[in-house]
Structures are given as structure tokens and as C-alpha cells.
Design an enzyme around this catalytic site. Structure first.
Site, PDB file in Angstrom:
ATOM      1  N   ARG A  93       0.995  -1.244   0.035  1.00 17.74           N
ATOM      2  CA  ARG A  93       0.105   0.213   0.322  1.00 17.74           C
ATOM      3  C   ARG A  93       0.939   1.375   0.140  1.00 17.74           C
ATOM      4  O   ARG A  93       0.550   2.258  -0.380  1.00 17.74           O
ATOM      5  CB  ARG A  93      -0.900   0.020   1.302  1.00 17.74           C
ATOM      6  CG  ARG A  93      -2.074  -0.922   1.223  1.00 17.74           C
ATOM      7  CD  ARG A  93      -3.036  -0.968   2.362  1.00 17.74           C
ATOM      8  NE  ARG A  93      -3.834  -2.025   2.298  1.00 17.74           N
ATOM      9  CZ  ARG A  93      -3.980  -3.292   2.777  1.00 17.74           C
ATOM     10  NH1 ARG A  93      -2.773  -3.853   3.186  1.00 17.74           N
ATOM     11  NH2 ARG A  93      -5.058  -3.953   2.607  1.00 17.74           N
ATOM     12  N   ASN A 125      -4.548   5.289   1.129  1.00 16.30           N
ATOM     13  CA  ASN A 125      -3.736   4.607   1.551  1.00 16.30           C
ATOM     14  C   ASN A 125      -2.153   5.295   1.267  1.00 16.30           C
ATOM     15  O   ASN A 125      -2.018   6.025   0.528  1.00 16.30           O
ATOM     16  CB  ASN A 125      -3.506   3.287   0.941  1.00 16.30           C
ATOM     17  CG  ASN A 125      -4.518   2.082   1.560  1.00 16.30           C
ATOM     18  OD1 ASN A 125      -4.576   2.179   2.806  1.00 16.30           O
ATOM     19  ND2 ASN A 125      -5.320   1.429   0.687  1.00 16.30           N
ATOM     20  N   ARG A 156     -13.181  -8.291   8.028  1.00 16.19           N
ATOM     21  CA  ARG A 156     -12.685  -9.317   7.001  1.00 16.19           C
ATOM     22  C   ARG A 156     -12.754 -10.860   7.770  1.00 16.19           C
ATOM     23  O   ARG A 156     -12.814 -11.853   7.613  1.00 16.19           O
ATOM     24  CB  ARG A 156     -11.436  -9.269   6.211  1.00 16.19           C
ATOM     25  CG  ARG A 156     -11.698  -8.287   5.118  1.00 16.19           C
ATOM     26  CD  ARG A 156     -10.402  -7.805   4.321  1.00 16.19           C
ATOM     27  NE  ARG A 156     -10.678  -7.004   3.222  1.00 16.19           N
ATOM     28  CZ  ARG A 156     -10.043  -5.869   2.892  1.00 16.19           C
ATOM     29  NH1 ARG A 156      -8.943  -5.370   3.524  1.00 16.19           N
ATOM     30  NH2 ARG A 156     -10.726  -5.274   1.624  1.00 16.19           N
ATOM     31  N   HIS A 180      -3.198  -0.460   9.110  1.00 19.59           N
ATOM     32  CA  HIS A 180      -3.837  -1.198   8.079  1.00 19.59           C
ATOM     33  C   HIS A 180      -2.964  -1.590   6.961  1.00 19.59           C
ATOM     34  O   HIS A 180      -2.709  -1.079   5.925  1.00 19.59           O
ATOM     35  CB  HIS A 180      -5.056  -0.129   7.590  1.00 19.59           C
ATOM     36  CG  HIS A 180      -5.795  -0.622   6.334  1.00 19.59           C
ATOM     37  ND1 HIS A 180      -6.642  -1.570   6.272  1.00 19.59           N
ATOM     38  CD2 HIS A 180      -5.478   0.037   5.080  1.00 19.59           C
ATOM     39  CE1 HIS A 180      -6.900  -2.041   4.920  1.00 19.59           C
ATOM     40  NE2 HIS A 180      -6.415  -0.902   4.064  1.00 19.59           N
TER      41      HIS A 180
HETATM   42  N1  LIG Z   1      -7.964   2.158   3.833  1.00 23.09           N
HETATM   43  C1  LIG Z   1      -8.698   1.157   3.261  1.00 23.09           C
HETATM   44  O1  LIG Z   1      -9.270   0.133   3.758  1.00 23.09           O
HETATM   45  C2  LIG Z   1      -8.750   1.223   1.631  1.00 23.09           C
HETATM   46  C3  LIG Z   1      -9.639   0.075   0.857  1.00 23.09           C
HETATM   47  C4  LIG Z   1      -9.695   0.341  -0.465  1.00 23.09           C
HETATM   48  C5  LIG Z   1      -8.953   1.600  -0.995  1.00 23.09           C
HETATM   49  N2  LIG Z   1      -8.360   2.483  -0.211  1.00 23.09           N
HETATM   50  C6  LIG Z   1      -7.875   3.422  -0.938  1.00 23.09           C
HETATM   51  O2  LIG Z   1      -8.407   4.515  -1.006  1.00 23.09           O
HETATM   52  C7  LIG Z   1      -7.930   5.359  -1.968  1.00 23.09           C
HETATM   53  C8  LIG Z   1      -9.086   5.524  -3.280  1.00 23.09           C
HETATM   54  O3  LIG Z   1      -8.949   4.229  -4.005  1.00 23.09           O
HETATM   55  P1  LIG Z   1      -9.810   4.039  -5.423  1.00 23.09           P
HETATM   56  O4  LIG Z   1      -9.880   2.694  -6.002  1.00 23.09           O
HETATM   57  O5  LIG Z   1     -11.203   5.007  -5.193  1.00 23.09           O
HETATM   58  O6  LIG Z   1      -8.644   4.979  -6.397  1.00 23.09           O
HETATM   59  P2  LIG Z   1      -9.093   5.568  -7.722  1.00 23.09           P
HETATM   60  O7  LIG Z   1      -7.705   5.714  -8.169  1.00 23.09           O
HETATM   61  O8  LIG Z   1     -10.012   5.067  -8.325  1.00 23.09           O
HETATM   62  O9  LIG Z   1      -9.612   7.060  -7.117  1.00 23.09           O
HETATM   63  C9  LIG Z   1      -8.793   8.213  -6.539  1.00 23.09           C
HETATM   64  C10 LIG Z   1      -9.480   9.520  -6.934  1.00 23.09           C
HETATM   65  O10 LIG Z   1      -8.794  10.206  -6.160  1.00 23.09           O
HETATM   66  C11 LIG Z   1      -8.804  11.633  -7.027  1.00 23.09           C
HETATM   67  N3  LIG Z   1      -7.930  12.426  -6.675  1.00 23.09           N
HETATM   68  C12 LIG Z   1      -6.429  12.317  -6.604  1.00 23.09           C
HETATM   69  N4  LIG Z   1      -5.947  13.489  -6.304  1.00 23.09           N
HETATM   70  C13 LIG Z   1      -6.965  14.325  -5.753  1.00 23.09           C
HETATM   71  C14 LIG Z   1      -7.000  15.771  -5.239  1.00 23.09           C
HETATM   72  N5  LIG Z   1      -5.788  16.365  -5.045  1.00 23.09           N
HETATM   73  N6  LIG Z   1      -8.165  16.358  -5.036  1.00 23.09           N
HETATM   74  C15 LIG Z   1      -9.255  15.459  -5.252  1.00 23.09           C
HETATM   75  N7  LIG Z   1      -9.127  14.284  -5.794  1.00 23.09           N
HETATM   76  C16 LIG Z   1      -8.170  13.681  -6.082  1.00 23.09           C
HETATM   77  C17 LIG Z   1      -8.354  10.948  -8.464  1.00 23.09           C
HETATM   78  O11 LIG Z   1      -8.722  11.764  -9.641  1.00 23.09           O
HETATM   79  C18 LIG Z   1      -9.550   9.709  -8.264  1.00 23.09           C
HETATM   80  O12 LIG Z   1     -10.845  10.062  -8.975  1.00 23.09           O
HETATM   81  C19 LIG Z   1      -6.644   4.801  -2.478  1.00 23.09           C
HETATM   82  O13 LIG Z   1      -5.592   5.232  -1.565  1.00 23.09           O
HETATM   83  C20 LIG Z   1      -7.053   3.319  -2.059  1.00 23.09           C
HETATM   84  O14 LIG Z   1      -5.423   2.623  -1.822  1.00 23.09           O
HETATM   85  C21 LIG Z   1      -8.227   2.287   1.261  1.00 23.09           C
END
Ligand SMILES: NC(=O)c1ccc[n+]([C@@H]2O[C@H](COP(=O)([O-])OP(=O)(O)OC[C@H]3O[C@@H](n4cnc5c(N)ncnc54)[C@H](O)[C@@H]3O)[C@@H](O)[C@H]2O)c1
Length: 319
Positions: A93, A125, A156, A180
Site C-alpha cells: 500500500r 492509503n 474481514r 492497515h
Molecule cells: N483504507 C482502506 O481500507 C482502503 C480500501 C480500499 C481503498 N483504499 C484507498 O482509497 C483510495 C482510493 O481508492 P480508489 O480505488 O477509489 O482509487 P482511484 O484511483 O479509483 O480514485 C482516486 C480518486 O482520487 C482523485 N484525486 C487524486 N488527487 C486528488 C486531489 N488532489 N483532489 C481531489 N481528488 C483527487 C482521483 O482523480 C481519483 O478519481 C486509495 O488510496 C486506495 O488505496 C483504502
């Protein structure tokens, strides 16, 4: 008036917004994304759902002034392809850290300018490190910034344990703790089901706890191997936390919260309400799990790992 902002309208942000819309949990939704075409399209799509939904929700796009009176802001910004894309390192991550650290700097400037004084819930992340960065960049009190942390990993674990016994995951209690990420662990001493400690049941049924723990730890990558991202599980976790804040429920959830003793953000159960993390505040108990020595040592190792990553990220950004 329940007002929630979501920063990042990708797989996760859109799933969070959708769950909020259909679960009657919001009156005003402020959506943000640098991909303006996508976020505007989603806003319109949600508005097209409205005539067939029981509740009206006011939606705005990329207007940071909306955050002034929002109670909750959920960070789902990032770039998931850096973790799951063809050139990504395996199961790491931290591959998103450099990108998201840069992204949140500007975002936090806008949050500060808006006068936002609610609770930030970080999904982005690497969750614990990004949570620490949000707190540092916004300057909000530590109890007002938290991450979804191991609420998803605990879910999970609950699913996996429940499936062994033919019961609903909600009938399993207990926690995954720490990062995480790969240094998290299941605190088996906290896991109970059918009115008994699960360790007893596992011994009777000859279940291998380390196999079950590994399955929970790798759960995100298992889902991502099929669709290159995960979203519904974490969206449910984020909305549950947001609901605990909005309703001031004082619900105990394993979220990434500031651990004064370890000097780090990591997951440990906390009491959540309108002001954020409430443990030890007026009339609210402080949670102290009776962990085994082995679990205490795993928690300390996870804390050390996150702390090193935060320090590394700070020195990298100064360079
Ligand atoms: N913590 C958890 O349990 C968990 C679980 C799943 C995903 N995630 C994390 O959540 C995040 C999102 O995942 P995803 O699949 O939606 O990713 P994604 O790439 O589909 O979406 C990320 C979005 O953020 C936007 N973005 C980037 N910089 C930005 C900014 N400065 N201002 C506004 N928007 C901005 C992008 O344009 C994109 O639409 C990732 O970091 C992923 O690793 C965390």
C-alpha cells in the site's frame, strides 16, 4: 442538517457517496475530484437517482466553501493503479504514498481556508501514514482526525470466522489491530462468538488461527486480484464511522486513532462521537484491552513500523 464531504471520486469515493445517498445518512453532500468531468458526471447520475429515492440530498461539486459547516470529511483520494496496476510492487500500500502525500498538501490548504472544523475520516492509503499527514497539514486536533484503519480488516476477520461456524459476521466480535497493512494482526484474545472465546472453539475444531489471520490480512489483495480495486467493504466502514460521528453514538470501533503512548496513528478500538475520538474525555471510558504479551509485542512492532514510515515520509518531503 447532516453535511458530509468526500475528497476523491474514484472507485471508493463513488461507493461511499452512493451508500450515503441510499442509506438516508446525509442531507448535503460535497463531492471533490481533480477529474472534474468524472465528479460532475457522478453528481448528475446521483441526481438522476433522486426521483426514485426516498430522500432528497443536495449535491455540490468542487466547492471547498461548502466544508465550513460540514461535520465529516472523508478522504478517498489516491491513485489505486499504483498499488494494483501491472507495474505495481506486490501487495504494498506504500506504493501510493508519494502521490497522495503531494495531493493532500493542496487539499489541506483548501480545507483550512474553508474553516472546516469537523471530523476527517481517512480511507486513502497507506491509511495510518496519510491520517497522520492530514492531521499535521490541517492542524486539526488529533481527536478530530482518524482513519478507517483495521475496521475493514476486522470485518474481514469476522467474515472468515463466521463462515467457519455458519453464523452472520455481525455475530462475531473482536479486532484486528495495528497498521492497515501487512504488520497488522488479529488479536485472537479479543475474538468471541457463540458466547465463547473463539480460541477455544478453534482448538476444538482444529482450526489454524494463523491461516485465518493471513486470509484476513491479505483480504484486500484477494478482492483486488479480481477487480483491481476494493470499494464496497471500505465504503461500509467509512459510512459506519461517519454515522457514529453524526449521531454522536459513542460507538466503539477499531479505527486508526492517535495513540499517545506510542506516538503514532494506528488502529485500536476507540469511542467515536461528534467530537471525534472521545476516549478519556468527560465521562467516557478509556479502552484498555487485556492483550496477551505476544499481542502487545505485535502491536508495538506495528507501531514502530508505522512510525518509521511517517518519519521517512517527513524527511523525504523536506529533501
Ligand atoms: N483504507 C482502506 O481500507 C482502503 C480500501 C480500499 C481503498 N483504499 C484507498 O482509497 C483510495 C482510493 O481508492 P480508489 O480505488 O477509489 O482509487 P482511484 O484511483 O479509483 O480514485 C482516486 C480518486 O482520487 C482523485 N484525486 C487524486 N488527487 C486528488 C486531489 N488532489 N483532489 C481531489 N481528488 C483527487 C482521483 O482523480 C481519483 O478519481 C486509495 O488510496 C486506495 O488505496 C483504502
Amino acid at each position: 442538517m447532516r453535511k458530509i464531504g468526500i475528497i476523491g471520486d474514484g472507485n471508493v469515493g463513488a461507493a461511499v457517496a452512493h451508500q450515503l445517498l441510499i442509506s438516508h445518512d446525509v442531507d448535503d453532500l460535497a463531492l471533490f475530484d481533480i477529474n472534474e468531468a468524472k465528479v460532475k458526471a457522478d453528481a448528475l447520475d446521483f441526481e438522476d437517482a433522486m426521483a426514485n429515492l426516498p430522500d432528497h440530498v443536495n449535491i455540490t461539486v468542487n466547492d471547498y466553501s461548502q466544508l465550513k459547516d460540514a461535520q465529516v470529511l472523508i478522504s478517498t483520494l489516491g491513485k489505486i493503479s499504483l498499488i494494483t496496476g501491472p507495474d505495481a510492487p506486490k501487495n504494498d500500500r506504500f506504493a501510493e504514498l508519494r502521490y497522495s502525500r503531494k495531493a493532500i498538501r493542496g487539499v489541506c490548504e483548501n480545507i483550512k481556508k474553508s474553516g472546516f472544523n469537523g471530523v476527517i475520516i481517512v480511507v486513502s492509503n497507506p491509511c495510518d501514514v496519510i491520517t497522520a499527514l492530514y492531521q499535521a497539514e490541517t492542524g486539526l486536533p488529533k481527536q478530530q482526525v482518524m482513519g478507517t484503519g483495521t475496521l475493514l480488516d476486522s470485518a474481514r476477520m469476522q467474515r472468515i470466522v463466521a463462515s467457519k461456524l455458519g453464523v452472520d459476521p455481525r455475530s462475531v466480535s473482536g479486532y484486528n489491530l495495528g497498521e492497515h497493512g501487512n504488520s497488522q494482526f488479529t488479536a485472537w484474545s479479543t475474538v468471541r462468538v457463540l458466547g465463547r472465546p473463539f480460541t477455544q472453539i478453534a482448538a476444538e475444531k482444529h482450526l489454524d488461527l494463523s491461516e485465518l489471520e493471513d486470509e484476513a490480512r491479505k483480504g484486500g489483495f484477494t478482492v483486488a486480484s479480481g477487480k483491481h480495486y476494493t470499494n464496497y467493504g471500505v465504503a461500509a466502514a467509512a459510512v459506519r464511522i461517519a454515522d457514529a460521528v453524526e449521531s454522536d453514538s459513542h460507538q466503539v470501533l477499531p479505527v486508526s486513532n492517535w495513540r499517545e503512548d506510542e506516538g503514532v496513528y494506528m488502529s485500536y478500538p476507540a469511542v467515536i462521537g461528534r467530537a471525534g475520538i472521545l476516549d478519556g474525555t468527560d465521562g467516557v471510558a478509556r479502552i484498555d484491552l487485556p492483550l496477551t504479551d505476544e499481542e502487545k509485542s505485535k502491536l508495538a512492532q506495528s507501531a514502530k513500523f508505522i512510525k518509521e514510515k511517517v518519519a521517512g515520509s517527513e524527511s523525504e518531503s523536506e529533501a
